[in-house]
Motif scaffolding. Structure first.
Motif, PDB file in Angstrom:
ATOM      1  N   ASP A 116       9.274 -11.595  -8.809  1.00  0.00           N
ATOM      2  CA  ASP A 116       9.696 -12.937  -8.392  1.00  0.00           C
ATOM      3  C   ASP A 116      11.187 -12.865  -8.062  1.00  0.00           C
ATOM      4  OD1 ASP A 116      10.243 -15.614  -8.060  1.00  0.00           O
ATOM      5  OD2 ASP A 116       9.942 -16.177 -10.146  1.00  0.00           O
TER       6      ASP A 116
ATOM      7  N   CYS B 259       4.344 -20.918 -19.194  1.00  0.00           N
ATOM      8  CA  CYS B 259       5.411 -19.976 -19.532  1.00  0.00           C
ATOM      9  C   CYS B 259       6.783 -20.507 -19.139  1.00  0.00           C
ATOM     10  CB  CYS B 259       5.137 -18.609 -18.912  1.00  0.00           C
ATOM     11  SG  CYS B 259       4.824 -18.677 -17.150  1.00  0.00           S
TER      12      CYS B 259
ATOM     13  N   MET C  41       0.675 -18.200 -11.217  1.00  0.00           N
ATOM     14  CA  MET C  41       1.534 -19.224 -11.804  1.00  0.00           C
ATOM     15  C   MET C  41       1.344 -20.492 -10.991  1.00  0.00           C
ATOM     16  SD  MET C  41       5.047 -17.500 -12.936  1.00  0.00           S
ATOM     17  CE  MET C  41       5.465 -19.022 -13.774  1.00  0.00           C
TER      18      MET C  41
ATOM     19  N   ARG D 192      17.462 -26.380 -10.458  1.00  0.00           N
ATOM     20  CA  ARG D 192      17.512 -25.973 -11.860  1.00  0.00           C
ATOM     21  C   ARG D 192      18.828 -25.324 -12.259  1.00  0.00           C
ATOM     22  NH1 ARG D 192      12.795 -21.333 -12.124  1.00  0.00           N
ATOM     23  NH2 ARG D 192      13.850 -20.586 -13.973  1.00  0.00           N
TER      24      ARG D 192
ATOM     25  N   GLU E  47       3.437 -23.366 -10.149  1.00  0.00           N
ATOM     26  CA  GLU E  47       4.828 -23.815 -10.274  1.00  0.00           C
ATOM     27  C   GLU E  47       5.324 -24.499  -9.001  1.00  0.00           C
ATOM     28  OE1 GLU E  47       7.346 -20.430 -11.104  1.00  0.00           O
ATOM     29  OE2 GLU E  47       6.207 -19.112  -9.801  1.00  0.00           O
TER      30      GLU E  47
HETATM   31  C1  PEP Z   1       8.889 -21.094 -14.372  1.00  0.00           C
HETATM   32  O1  PEP Z   1       9.212 -21.344 -13.210  1.00  0.00           O
HETATM   33  O2  PEP Z   1       8.639 -21.972 -15.199  1.00  0.00           O
HETATM   34  C2  PEP Z   1       8.822 -19.701 -14.846  1.00  0.00           C
HETATM   35  C3  PEP Z   1       8.360 -19.416 -16.031  1.00  0.00           C
HETATM   36  O3  PEP Z   1       9.293 -18.714 -14.034  1.00  0.00           O
HETATM   37  P1  PEP Z   1      10.859 -18.459 -13.793  1.00  0.00           P
HETATM   38  O4  PEP Z   1      11.620 -19.218 -14.833  1.00  0.00           O
HETATM   39  O5  PEP Z   1      11.087 -17.002 -13.902  1.00  0.00           O
HETATM   40  O6  PEP Z   1      11.088 -18.988 -12.412  1.00  0.00           O
END
Ligand code: PEP
Ligand code: MG
Length: 585
Positions: free
Chosen positions: A347, A516, A443, A479, A445
């Motif tokens: 990722d 996660c 995932m 974020r 997301e």
């Molecule tokens: C998420 O997006 O919640 C995740 C677990 O992946 P990352 O924080 O690595 O983007």
């Protein structure tokens, strides 16, 4: 414009930021400067040109010495891969074209700083025309070297992680996830940055490493002075500069309470995460590298719910080989036996920038919405296949599952599976063994995937919710931007509805649904997630005992009742009232 006053003589200066990693740390400020400085163009009179050339040559020599010292220090502290960066920089420093053209510009009556800046600017523009992304990105090495030379010309000393002392607390404008990893090697006590949000990857790595951290402090890198006493309070998200003796004593006591709480929670380590009415959930850990597995087991995790495999790509300049992937994942799988290990395929992108030149760094206006994760893998199937072959081979040594990140449409799953099939076929031809029935999940997301989770659930073996991105994309809250961090709300009704949609869709298709993202490891949300029916909670290892304690003291029925009430609310205030009413045992 921010007005910065001199605070050297004041005590107990409190700065508010975003709590990024829990815990408190007391130490001395270590400012890790960034490389932005104002370049002044000056005319040099003919009689001073010779002096300017001498000044330029001296700066080159000082840079050479610095790079040689860096090589030795980096080699000792972080290993060969980091040390190689210093070698590549030495080659650039010796480049005859850079030297010759800089001399020419100085001879025309310009100052040395301007000369090297001009030469590097020209080279950098010619690199922009190179098609191959890897070679194009090498321009950053040239810029790095030029910045070092300019720093010496300006008489500025830059501190690097290699200069850290045992009680250092790193203060910086910004840190990248790979800077944070490097801090593990040199045992930093804590860190504080101007930039960043709660779920920026820099913050997440700090949590994995159990380094207290506060981010989003806006201007601490200007306010703090080198060597100044400092306290990092990662629980409250504050920094105290020049703390008084009394404040230091209070924080020492808080530190002791923290240690005794950790000891208390250790009793939960070997117990299952079972509710009072007998519902078992899995508490797993998120990791970035194999070294973390010891801490994962120490905190009583029953699996790795997210291995952020892309961290292998962050601090290196060559692509990991299939063998490296294989060794790396086999190690984790063996240590975690009999538990399962979910390896997320790379990722990269967003705030995780590889030095391998795969991404058009600086050209993407919105990197989090750009060529990231599965999109990058589908663009470079050969790179993806190398990783998949490594994972497949490692599946012979433990209980490994594959997970694709940032899926936004069903066709991406199908395309990724086709490449997985090719990887399997190649291994068969090479006579290499792997688990033929390895499970593949995704995932969830990206909001589009959440909305069609019922369709996705039929294509996969499991789903895991990435709330860090799901909330970022659903609520349009970057974020890593501290200015909008207060809008990042996991209990927003839109998020609760999406979570319910995803979990219900998974269960209707007979598939397990995990989470996660950070929400899974935050005690505030444990009962809500339990009530929504989440099967697996994956989090930074240190959070596991706290969450286990909550799960063991609540029943699934009362958790479900709480969720039913929350879903009837229409405002943030109503949601917060319902949450406050809930009685924990
Ligand atoms: C998420 O997006 O919640 C995740 C677990 O992946 P990352 O924080 O690595 O983007
Ligand atoms: Mg994510």
């Amino acid at each position: 414009m921010t007005n910065i006053t001199d605070i050297s003589n004041k005590t107990n200066i409190i700065l508010n930021g975003v709590p990024a990693s829990a815990g408190v740390a007391i130490g001395k400020v270590f400012i890790l400067e960034d490389d932005d400085f104002i370049l002044i163009e000056k005319e040099i009179s003919v009689d001073k040109i010779q002096d300017e050339i001498v000044r330029f040559k001296e700066a080159i020599e000082k840079t050479r010495l610095e790079l040689q010292e860096n090589h030795a220090k980096l080699n000792d502290m972080l290993g060969e891969n980091y040390a190689k960066i210093a070698d590549a920089h030495l080659l650039i420093l010796n480049d005859p074209i850079i030297n010759k053209e800089s001399f020419e510009i100085i001879n025309n009556g310009n100052n040395a700083e301007y000369a090297i800046y001009k030469v590097v600017e020209k080279i950098s523009r010619s690199f922009d025309l190179i098609d191959d992304e890897y070679f194009r990105e090498r321009k950053h090495d040239i810029i790095d070297v030029a910045k070092k030379v300019i720093r010496h010309l300006l008489g500025k000393q830059k501190k690097t992680l290699a200069d850290l002392d045992a009680d250092s607390i790193v203060v910086a404008k910004n840190l990248t996830p790979s800077d944070t990893i490097a801090m593990r090697e040199v045992m930093v006590r804590g860190f504080a940055t101007d930039i960043g949000g709660r779920t920026s990857h820099t913050a997440l790595v700090a949590q994995s490493l159990e380094i207290p951290a506060v981010v989003g402090l806006k201007n601490i890198s200007i306010q703090a002075k080198q060597g100044m006493p400092i306290i990092v309070d990662g629980n409250q998200g504050i920094i105290i500069l020049n703390p008084s003796d009394e404040t230091i004593e209070n924080y020492k006591r808080e530190y002791e309470i923290q240690i005794s709480n950790q000891k208390y929670l250790e009793q939960f380590k070997d117990l299952t995460a079972t509710t009072l009415d007998g519902k078992d959930v899995t508490l797993a850990a998120n990791i970035e590298n194999p070294e973390e597995v010891r801490s994962v087991l120490k905190h009583g995790a029953s699996g790795v719910g997210l291995y952020r495999s892309e961290f292998m790509y962050l601090s290196r300049k060559t692509m990991p080989t299939e063998e490296e992937h294989y060794q790396n994942y086999s190690k984790v799988a063996k240590m975690m036996m009999p538990y399962e290990v979910i390896i997320r395929t790379i990722d990269l992108g967003g705030d995780k920038i590889s030095k391998l030149g795969l991404m058009d760094i600086g050209r993407e206006a919105n990197p989090f919405m750009g060529l990231r994760a599965i999109r990058l893998c589908l663009k470079y199937p050969e790179i993806f296949k190398v990783q998949l072959k490594g994972i497949l081979r490692a599946s012979m040594h433990g209980n490994i599952k594959i997970m694709y990140p940032m899926i936004s449409r069903v066709s991406e799953i199908k395309e990724a599976n086709e490449i997985l099939e090719q990887a399997k076929q190649e291994l068969r031809q090479e006579g290499k063994k792997f688990n033929e029935s390895i499970q593949v999940g995704v995932m969830i997301e990206v909001p589009s995937a959440a909305v069609i989770a019922d369709i996705i659930a039929k294509e996969v073996d499991f789903m895991s919710i990435g709330t860090n991105d799901l909330i970022q994309y659903t609520m349009a809250v970057d974020r890593i931007n501290e200015d909008v961090a207060h809008l990042y709300d996991p209990l927003h009704l839109a998020i609760l509805r999406l979570l319910k949609t995803i979990i219900d869709a998974g269960h209707a298709a007979g598939k397990e649904v995990g989470m996660c993202g950070e929400m899974a490891g935050d005690p505030t949300y444990s009962v809500v997630l339990l009530g929504l029916g989440l099967d697996e909670f994956s989090m930074s290892a240190a959070q596991i005992p706290k969450i286990k304690k909550i799960i063991r003291n609540v029943s699934k029925i009362e958790a479900k009742e709480l969720v039913d009430e929350l879903l009837k609310c229409s405002t943030v205030t109503e949601i917060s009232t319902v949450m406050k009413k809930f009685k924990y045992r």
